[in-house]
Design a protein around this motif. Structure first.
Motif, PDB file in Angstrom:
ATOM      1  N   ARG A  27       1.192  -8.355  -4.505  1.00 46.12           N
ATOM      2  CA  ARG A  27       0.049  -8.445  -3.617  1.00 46.12           C
ATOM      3  C   ARG A  27      -0.341  -9.899  -3.460  1.00 46.12           C
ATOM      4  O   ARG A  27      -0.310 -10.677  -4.409  1.00 46.12           O
ATOM      5  N   ALA A  28      -0.738 -10.280  -2.242  1.00 44.00           N
ATOM      6  CA  ALA A  28      -1.181 -11.657  -1.979  1.00 44.00           C
ATOM      7  C   ALA A  28      -2.586 -11.859  -2.530  1.00 44.00           C
ATOM      8  O   ALA A  28      -3.452 -10.981  -2.401  1.00 44.00           O
ATOM      9  N   ASP A  59      -4.613 -14.228  -1.458  1.00 47.52           N
ATOM     10  CA  ASP A  59      -5.450 -14.631  -0.329  1.00 47.52           C
ATOM     11  C   ASP A  59      -4.553 -14.851   0.877  1.00 47.52           C
ATOM     12  O   ASP A  59      -3.351 -14.540   0.836  1.00 47.52           O
ATOM     13  N   ARG A  60      -5.116 -15.408   1.923  1.00 49.64           N
ATOM     14  CA  ARG A  60      -4.361 -15.663   3.150  1.00 49.64           C
ATOM     15  C   ARG A  60      -4.091 -17.144   3.364  1.00 49.64           C
ATOM     16  O   ARG A  60      -3.670 -17.550   4.461  1.00 49.64           O
ATOM     17  N   HIS A  61      -4.302 -17.954   2.358  1.00 50.67           N
ATOM     18  CA  HIS A  61      -4.079 -19.388   2.500  1.00 50.67           C
ATOM     19  C   HIS A  61      -2.596 -19.714   2.394  1.00 50.67           C
ATOM     20  O   HIS A  61      -1.771 -18.895   1.993  1.00 50.67           O
ATOM     21  N   SER A  62      -2.278 -20.968   2.755  1.00 47.65           N
ATOM     22  CA  SER A  62      -0.906 -21.464   2.655  1.00 47.65           C
ATOM     23  C   SER A  62      -0.823 -22.390   1.446  1.00 47.65           C
ATOM     24  O   SER A  62      -1.579 -23.362   1.336  1.00 47.65           O
ATOM     25  N   TRP A  63       0.114 -22.096   0.542  1.00 41.32           N
ATOM     26  CA  TRP A  63       0.236 -22.843  -0.702  1.00 41.32           C
ATOM     27  C   TRP A  63       1.523 -23.653  -0.725  1.00 41.32           C
ATOM     28  O   TRP A  63       2.477 -23.357   0.001  1.00 41.32           O
ATOM     29  N   LEU A  80       1.837 -14.691  -4.307  1.00 43.03           N
ATOM     30  CA  LEU A  80       1.852 -13.262  -4.602  1.00 43.03           C
ATOM     31  C   LEU A  80       1.791 -13.031  -6.107  1.00 43.03           C
ATOM     32  O   LEU A  80       2.321 -13.835  -6.889  1.00 43.03           O
ATOM     33  N   ASN A 103     -12.633 -15.568  -5.611  1.00 44.96           N
ATOM     34  CA  ASN A 103     -12.342 -16.541  -4.567  1.00 44.96           C
ATOM     35  C   ASN A 103     -11.899 -17.876  -5.148  1.00 44.96           C
ATOM     36  O   ASN A 103     -11.184 -18.632  -4.506  1.00 44.96           O
ATOM     37  N   ARG A 107       3.103 -18.176   0.733  1.00 42.39           N
ATOM     38  CA  ARG A 107       2.160 -17.145   0.283  1.00 42.39           C
ATOM     39  C   ARG A 107       2.227 -17.046  -1.236  1.00 42.39           C
ATOM     40  O   ARG A 107       3.310 -17.082  -1.828  1.00 42.39           O
TER      41      ARG A 107
END
Length: 582
Positions: free
Chosen positions: A422-423, A425-429, A407, A470, A405
């Protein structure tokens, strides 16, 4: 367990069918053997693999061909005495006896297939079981993701079709794949060494049986479906770091392959900090000029300790390096401004805890007590945090968790309070790529990060702390083992440098208030490496991009834009080596 076949005719028929299946197995590739001590068949409830010794070839009597005409009668080859399944045979002293699984193991409960759609006791069946039980891909089977995986030779194309990363960099839990042999071969990566991988596999060295071997990394291609852990040697290392002092002089620092920390002064002279060979080569140093004009350097020693040193206010002589934090040898430290004239030090510890210290005052070099940021043990130890200061004087911090995540949080202008993470987004990095963060010429912050499947995204902050855009996805497939770099120049352009999965260095730039990233030319010509990270440095007359060459030396170039004044004009000049900055 053997099946009760009934009549002799039935046993011969089934035996012939089983023999044909064994001959056509997907993963059997002859090679020099180092036999496993015994079978380790993993499929719960599907039985064991009785190992039987292979009989030695009978000698050829004089005057016969192909072993015919022995004392057993014309056309009858000699049959040696068999031993019990799983017991050693009559091999030569000091050498293991070749073994194979008894034929009935290719058949279970009326089927030659396993529960997930592959041939029983093949390499594909074993790796599918590992992915389901160990990696957590509980739904993996022969049509996983709507794609037919089939023989081992097709697995790399199937993974690529679904968007998974396929490359030459191993990881624990990755699928090791090769097209060698009639139908290819796959194995499961158990451990990663220095230039080697240890794999678990089936049906390779012993037909239908389990073995473990250690081979060079180049033996396989690696499919990253859901890795358990990246290779330990991957980190946030860059070729160099650079900063400008109070007189607009350019300073750079890098760690050599021998473990020496070398600083290049504006005069062109170099200084080695600390003793020889005491700095790790898997974490880059950090450099910063404080409000008093002192140049600070932070680096990670081979013992994992983060040490700092700085020049004097009036004399450019570095102090003796002092231990400041317990760091990770694969995560670079960060130096950032603190309050008015102070310095802040951040680093991820060996167990994934993000730690912070700062100087007690503008003119002091004494550090405050250690403070923890975020959850204990939650951060990647192979990606460093990154920072930038916005137009309001607030320090922004971005970092990647061990779960991938991304952050972000910011500190107040005084530096004493943090907003909380805070994140974005919800993607995987990627947990092996450090994100890049820079303040842009238009007042926005820019954030670049690489995903675990090789996507590169650049996003900007929104006014009023209302989150992040985005972002723009930069076309191409980008290395998740290299860290992108961001910078800006006085002409209002934002610059991006990154390495793709082939190891090639690429530069992009965005015009002032532009909407589309453009290609930059004149990048350094270096040996491609998907684990090397580029450097972007701002100077008084533009931006420099740096990378390491085949000899480990730093090569800096001023990139060219696709339009603008001739080469001789200020920040547009470039496409040539800038030796003074080395």
């Amino acid at each position: 367990m053997p099946l009760p076949y009934g009549s002799r005719h039935g046993r011969r028929l089934v035996g012939g069918l089983l023999g044909a299946v064994v001959v056509s197995l997907a993963c059997l590739v002859p090679m020099s053997s180092s036999y496993a001590d015994g079978d380790d068949y993993p499929y719960a409830g599907l039985g064991k693999c009785p190992l039987v010794p292979k009989p030695p070839k009978p000698p050829k009597p004089p005057g016969t061909q192909n072993g015919q005409g022995t004392q057993n009668g014309p056309g009858k080859p000699h049959t040696p005495k068999q031993t019990h399944p799983g017991q050693p045979g009559q091999g030569k002293p000091g050498k293991p006896t070749p073994r194979a699984c008894a034929k009935h193991i290719w058949f279970y409960n009326g089927s030659f297939g396993d529960p997930w759609g592959f041939a029983l006791r093949n390499c594909t069946s074993f790796v599918a079981w590992r992915l389901r039980m160990t990696n957590g891909l509980a739904d993996f089977e022969n049509h996983f993701g709507g794609v037919h995986w089939g023989n081992a030779a097709h697995w790399d194309r199937a993974a690529s079709e679904l968007g998974y990363l396929v490359d030459g960099v191993p990881a624990v839990g990755a699928v090791a794949q090769t097209d060698h042999g009639a139908k290819g071969h796959v194995a499961w990566v158990e451990a990663v060494g220095d230039g080697t991988v240890t794999v678990e596999e089936y049906n390779y060295e012993v037909a239908g049986a389990y073995d473990v071997r250690t081979v060079p990394t180049s033996t396989f291609t690696y499919l990253h479906l859901r890795d358990l852990a990246p290779a330990a040697g991957l980190g946030s290392t860059r070729s160099a770091v650079a900063a400008t002092d109070a007189h607009d002089g350019s300073w750079s620092a890098h760690t050599t392959a021998a473990g020496d920390l070398v600083v290049r002064r504006p005069s062109g002279h170099s200084t080695r900090l600390g003793a020889k060979g005491v700095w790790t080569t898997t974490a880059a140093p950090a450099i910063l000029t404080d409000g008093q004009g002192r140049v600070w350097i932070a680096g990670v020693g081979t013992d994992g300790r983060v040490r700092t040193t700085h020049t004097g206010v009036s004399r450019p002589v570095f102090s003796r390096p002092r231990s400041a934090l317990a760091g990770s040898q694969t995560s670079s430290p960060v130096l950032a401004p603190y309050g008015i004239g102070g310095v802040r030090l951040l680093a991820v510890g060996p167990h994934g805890t993000l730690l912070e210290r700062h100087t007690a005052g503008a003119r002091s070099d004494r550090m405050s007590p250690v403070r923890r940021l975020g959850r204990r043990g939650s951060w990647s130890t192979q990606a460093a945090p990154t920072v930038a200061t916005d137009v309001h004087g607030r320090l922004w911090l971005a970092a990647v968790t061990h779960a991938g995540r991304l952050l972000v949080q910011h500190a107040s202008a005084s530096g004493r309070r943090w907003s909380g993470f805070r994140a974005v987004d919800r993607h995987s990095w990627s947990v092996t790529s450090t994100p890049a963060l820079v303040d842009g010429p238009d007042g926005r912050l820019w954030l670049a990060s690489v995903g675990d499947r090789g996507r590169l995204t650049v996003r900007s902050s929104r006014p009023g702390d209302r989150g992040w855009s985005n972002g723009d996805r930069i076309p191409g497939s980008w290395s998740p083992y290299s860290s992108p770099a961001l910078s800006s120049d006085d002409s209002g352009r934002t610059w991006l440098a990154a390495v793709d999965t082939s190891g090639a260095l690429a530069v992009r730039w965005l015009p002032d208030h532009g909407q589309r990233w453009r290609r930059g030319r004149g990048v350094p010509h270096v040996v491609p490496s998907e684990t090397a990270s580029p450097v972007l440095a701002s100077t008084v007359d533009g931006v420099l991009v740096g990378a390491g060459d085949a000899r480990g030396h730093l090569v800096w170039r001023r990139p060219l834009v696709q339009w603008g004044p001739p080469v001789a004009h200020g920040p547009h000049a470039g496409g040539r080596t800038v030796s003074r900055f080395l």
